[in-house]
Write a protein that holds these residues in place. Structure first.
Motif, short mmCIF file in Angstrom:
data_model
loop_
_atom_site.label_atom_id
_atom_site.label_comp_id
_atom_site.label_asym_id
_atom_site.label_seq_id
_atom_site.Cartn_x
_atom_site.Cartn_y
_atom_site.Cartn_z
N ILE A 78 4.08 -7.60 -42.67
CA ILE A 78 2.80 -7.31 -42.02
C ILE A 78 2.61 -5.86 -41.62
CG2 ILE A 78 2.67 -9.68 -41.16
CD1 ILE A 78 3.48 -8.73 -38.44
N LEU A 79 3.69 -5.07 -41.65
CA LEU A 79 3.58 -3.67 -41.24
C LEU A 79 3.57 -2.74 -42.45
CD1 LEU A 79 6.02 -3.58 -38.19
CD2 LEU A 79 3.53 -3.63 -38.14
N ILE A 106 9.47 -0.84 -32.46
CA ILE A 106 8.56 -0.80 -33.59
C ILE A 106 7.12 -0.94 -33.10
CG2 ILE A 106 8.44 -3.27 -34.11
CD1 ILE A 106 8.94 -2.39 -37.11
N ASN A 107 6.20 -0.26 -33.75
CA ASN A 107 4.80 -0.27 -33.34
C ASN A 107 4.03 -1.35 -34.09
OD1 ASN A 107 2.26 0.26 -32.40
ND2 ASN A 107 2.06 2.27 -33.34
N MET A 108 3.91 -2.53 -33.49
CA MET A 108 3.21 -3.65 -34.12
C MET A 108 1.72 -3.38 -34.29
SD MET A 108 5.15 -6.21 -35.00
CE MET A 108 4.09 -7.65 -34.97
N LYS A 109 1.20 -2.46 -33.50
CA LYS A 109 -0.24 -2.17 -33.57
C LYS A 109 -0.63 -1.55 -34.91
CE LYS A 109 -0.97 -3.31 -29.22
NZ LYS A 109 -1.40 -2.31 -28.25
N ARG A 110 0.37 -1.10 -35.69
CA ARG A 110 0.08 -0.54 -37.00
C ARG A 110 -0.37 -1.60 -37.99
NH1 ARG A 110 2.36 4.20 -38.57
NH2 ARG A 110 1.00 3.90 -40.38
N GLY A 111 -0.02 -2.86 -37.72
CA GLY A 111 -0.40 -3.93 -38.64
C GLY A 111 -1.07 -5.12 -37.98
N VAL A 112 -1.19 -5.08 -36.65
CA VAL A 112 -1.72 -6.22 -35.90
C VAL A 112 -2.76 -5.72 -34.89
CG1 VAL A 112 -1.17 -8.10 -34.31
CG2 VAL A 112 0.43 -7.50 -36.14
N ASP A 145 -10.04 -8.05 -38.65
CA ASP A 145 -8.95 -7.95 -37.68
C ASP A 145 -7.77 -8.83 -38.10
OD1 ASP A 145 -10.48 -6.27 -36.19
OD2 ASP A 145 -10.80 -7.63 -34.50
N LYS A 146 -6.57 -8.42 -37.69
CA LYS A 146 -5.36 -9.19 -37.96
C LYS A 146 -4.85 -9.81 -36.66
CE LYS A 146 -5.06 -7.82 -42.32
NZ LYS A 146 -6.11 -6.78 -42.32
N VAL A 147 -4.55 -11.12 -36.70
CA VAL A 147 -4.09 -11.86 -35.52
C VAL A 147 -2.67 -12.36 -35.78
CG1 VAL A 147 -4.53 -13.80 -33.97
CG2 VAL A 147 -6.46 -12.60 -35.04
N PHE A 148 -1.76 -11.97 -34.90
CA PHE A 148 -0.36 -12.37 -35.02
C PHE A 148 -0.08 -13.54 -34.08
CE2 PHE A 148 4.18 -11.62 -33.71
CZ PHE A 148 4.76 -11.97 -34.92
N MET A 149 0.40 -14.65 -34.64
CA MET A 149 0.75 -15.85 -33.86
C MET A 149 2.27 -16.00 -33.83
SD MET A 149 -1.75 -19.04 -34.80
CE MET A 149 -3.41 -19.18 -34.13
N SER A 176 6.25 -17.74 -36.87
CA SER A 176 5.17 -16.77 -36.68
C SER A 176 4.34 -16.66 -37.94
CB SER A 176 5.74 -15.40 -36.31
OG SER A 176 6.55 -14.88 -37.36
N CYS A 177 3.13 -16.15 -37.79
CA CYS A 177 2.26 -15.95 -38.95
C CYS A 177 1.21 -14.89 -38.63
CB CYS A 177 1.58 -17.26 -39.37
SG CYS A 177 0.34 -17.86 -38.21
N LEU A 178 0.55 -14.42 -39.67
CA LEU A 178 -0.51 -13.43 -39.53
C LEU A 178 -1.78 -13.97 -40.18
CD1 LEU A 178 -0.96 -10.42 -38.54
CD2 LEU A 178 -0.85 -9.82 -40.97
N TRP A 179 -2.89 -13.93 -39.42
CA TRP A 179 -4.20 -14.34 -39.91
C TRP A 179 -5.11 -13.13 -40.03
CZ3 TRP A 179 -4.80 -19.45 -41.14
CH2 TRP A 179 -3.94 -20.38 -40.53
N GLU A 180 -6.02 -13.18 -40.97
CA GLU A 180 -7.08 -12.18 -41.07
C GLU A 180 -8.40 -12.83 -40.69
OE1 GLU A 180 -9.38 -9.34 -44.33
OE2 GLU A 180 -7.49 -10.31 -44.87
N VAL A 181 -9.13 -12.21 -39.78
CA VAL A 181 -10.44 -12.72 -39.36
C VAL A 181 -11.43 -12.46 -40.49
CG1 VAL A 181 -12.26 -12.61 -37.62
CG2 VAL A 181 -9.86 -12.23 -36.95
N THR A 182 -12.11 -13.51 -40.95
CA THR A 182 -13.01 -13.38 -42.10
C THR A 182 -14.49 -13.27 -41.70
OG1 THR A 182 -12.95 -15.80 -42.29
CG2 THR A 182 -11.45 -14.54 -43.70
N ASN A 183 -14.80 -13.53 -40.45
CA ASN A 183 -16.15 -13.36 -39.92
C ASN A 183 -16.06 -12.99 -38.45
OD1 ASN A 183 -18.29 -14.20 -42.02
ND2 ASN A 183 -16.85 -15.92 -42.11
N ASP A 184 -17.04 -12.28 -37.92
CA ASP A 184 -17.06 -12.01 -36.48
C ASP A 184 -17.12 -13.34 -35.74
OD1 ASP A 184 -17.12 -9.37 -37.13
OD2 ASP A 184 -19.20 -9.02 -36.54
N LEU A 185 -16.21 -13.52 -34.77
CA LEU A 185 -16.12 -14.79 -34.06
C LEU A 185 -16.49 -14.63 -32.60
CD1 LEU A 185 -12.71 -16.08 -35.53
CD2 LEU A 185 -15.03 -16.44 -36.41
#
Length: 467
Positions: free
Chosen positions: A300-301, A333-339, A401-405, A416-425
């Motif tokens: 994810i990074l 590590i800077n998670m904000k680079r990918g999340v 946006d990328k959402v890290f669970m 853990s997983c990474l989602w991509e937001v596909t519409n403004d929610l």
């Protein structure tokens, strides 16, 4: 001779181009069929008369004749530091004062309330008929019934006979992401499918009425909740989807005795059933988190951040091991680079604090998990969806946006997983009636003020709580 180049193109280049085009089209089609989207989800909110207020919690504690003064004080400290407020929900049987002898009816009715509310609302809102569901995955960890809860849902909603069904038990608080992984794998081999994920927990048969501190703690943290999630791999519906799954990682430390034994459903010395949490839980969770993070981070990074962190770690270790010593603080590590957003399991205040410290997250990043813990408590595997719903209610989630669970569960597991937001929610969903009140500046609950006066001279079997 002048016609040869053209003839050559027709005979050789065109077939090769056609073959390449066909291969690329096939690969693209195969990739699209492997996509995994969330169309919609619905969290469960019981009625207001099921809220575990401070006063009612005091009544429940007072009814437990197995508790001594030290256990009372332990419960007080646990509740004060838990991060849980007064609006979380408990199972109906504690309101009927039957926690010492829960029946099968209490267990099934607790889940039926959730099934009838959330699954019905989800399907009605999405316009999908129960007969259109191709895959059903249900995770309720601490309940094994016959027929299964998945069969109960199929019967209630009259789903078709060729539906593919998976009923997961014993997976703990990380079961939601395991269910997502099951659906993801099915989508890789079957195209144009609808999948329904149902995530909840059964508290009624597992409410602890003894005096073992390691088992009392579960009553302070776990609350009634659940979520139904509608997923698909239909490329024709991607414009309607809320989220798209990018990657997922699962870590299981069950081979390690310390990890296996730190979270157990068991009976105490008097035969009272409950959920045991050992003192080694923070250590075990950290080990699982580290191993899971090693796997997910590289997915994810960006490579630039991975290289920067690797170089920083090399320099830090070199200085640390050199004769000069030192080296400063350990690199993070800077998670904000990918999340962009962090959806953390609401396992407790210590869990949220620990992940926040490990990933160097801000209070803004931790706010959704903290507020969810305060409002709904630890709803086990479904807690991630309440956190996600908070973000949506606050209009934080924008397209791209990328959402890290990340979640933890008995076993011991970290997923853990990474989602991509596909519409403004911006659906307020389960938070609709209270989202404007959050975030709260003060998460302190009134337990200390209400019950902090109890002292060593009080007889725990006869003293009365203050009004």
């Amino acid at each position: 001779m002048g016609t040869f180049p053209f003839f050559f193109i027709i005979i050789y280049v065109f077939p090769i181009s056609y073959i390449l085009f066909t291969i690329l089209k096939f690969l693209d089609s195969k990739r699209r069929n492997q996509d995994c989207y969330i169309l919609d989800y619905q969290c469960f909110k019981p009625s207001d008369d099921r809220m575990l207020t401070t006063d009612f919690s005091g009544d429940i504690i007072r009814r437990n004749k197995n508790l001594g003064l030290h256990e009372y004080k332990f419960l007080l400290r646990a509740m004060v530091s838990s991060g849980i407020g007064e609006q979380t929900y408990g199972p109906k049987m504690v309101f009927d004062a039957q926690e010492t002898c829960p029946t099968l009816e209490h267990t099934t009715s607790e889940l039926d309330e959730f099934f009838d509310d959330s699954i019905h609302k989800l399907l009605a809102r999405s316009g999908v008929s129960p007969s259109e569901i191709d895959v059903l995955v249900v995770n309720i960890s601490m309940l094994t019934s016959l027929p299964s809860m998945s069969a109960r849902i199929i019967n209630r909603y009259k789903m078709r006979q060729d539906i593919k069904v998976y009923n997961l038990t014993g997976m703990g608080c990380s079961a939601s992401l395991i269910s997502v992984n099951v659906i993801q794998n099915i989508f890789k081999t079957q195209k144009d499918r609808y999948a329904l994920l149902v995530s909840s927990e059964s508290l009624s048969p597992n409410w602890y009425t003894g005096n073992d501190r390691s088992m009392i703690l579960a009553n302070c943290l776990f609350r009634v909740g659940g979520c139904a999630v509608l997923m698909t791999n239909k490329s024709s519906l991607k414009h309607k989807a809320k989220l798209k799954l990018k990657t997922l990682a699962r870590t299981h430390h069950g081979s390690k005795d310390e990890s296996y034994n730190c979270c157990l459903q068991k009976e105490d010395e008097e035969g009272r059933k409950g959920f045991y949490l050992s003192k080694s839980l923070p250590k075990v969770a950290t080990m699982a988190f580290v191993d899971n993070f090693k796997e997910i981070a590289i997915k994810i990074l960006p490579i630039s951040e991975l290289l920067r962190f690797s170089l920083a770690m090399f320099i830090w270790k070199w200085f640390k091991n050199s004769s000069k010593g030192g080296g400063g603080s350990r690199p993070i590590i800077n998670m904000k680079r990918g999340v962009d957003h962090f959806c953390l399991h609401t396992g407790g205040k210590a869990v949220i604090d620990g992940i926040g410290q490990s990933l160097n997250l801000t209070e803004y990043d931790l706010e959704p998990a903290r507020m969810t813990l305060h409002r709904f408590g630890n709803t086990s595997a479904s807690s991630l969806w309440y956190v996600l719903s908070y973000m949506e209610g606050k209009k934080r989630l924008k397209k791209g946006d990328k959402v890290f669970m990340i979640s933890f569960g008995a076993g011991f597991k970290c997923n853990s997983c990474l989602w991509e937001v596909t519409n403004d929610l911006e659906d307020k969903n389960v938070w609709e009636d209270c989202i404007q009140r959050y975030p709260l500046k003060n998460l302190a609950n009134p337990f200390l003020e209400k019950y902090g006066w109890i002292n060593e001279e009080d007889d725990p079997t006869t003293f009365k709580f203050r009004d």
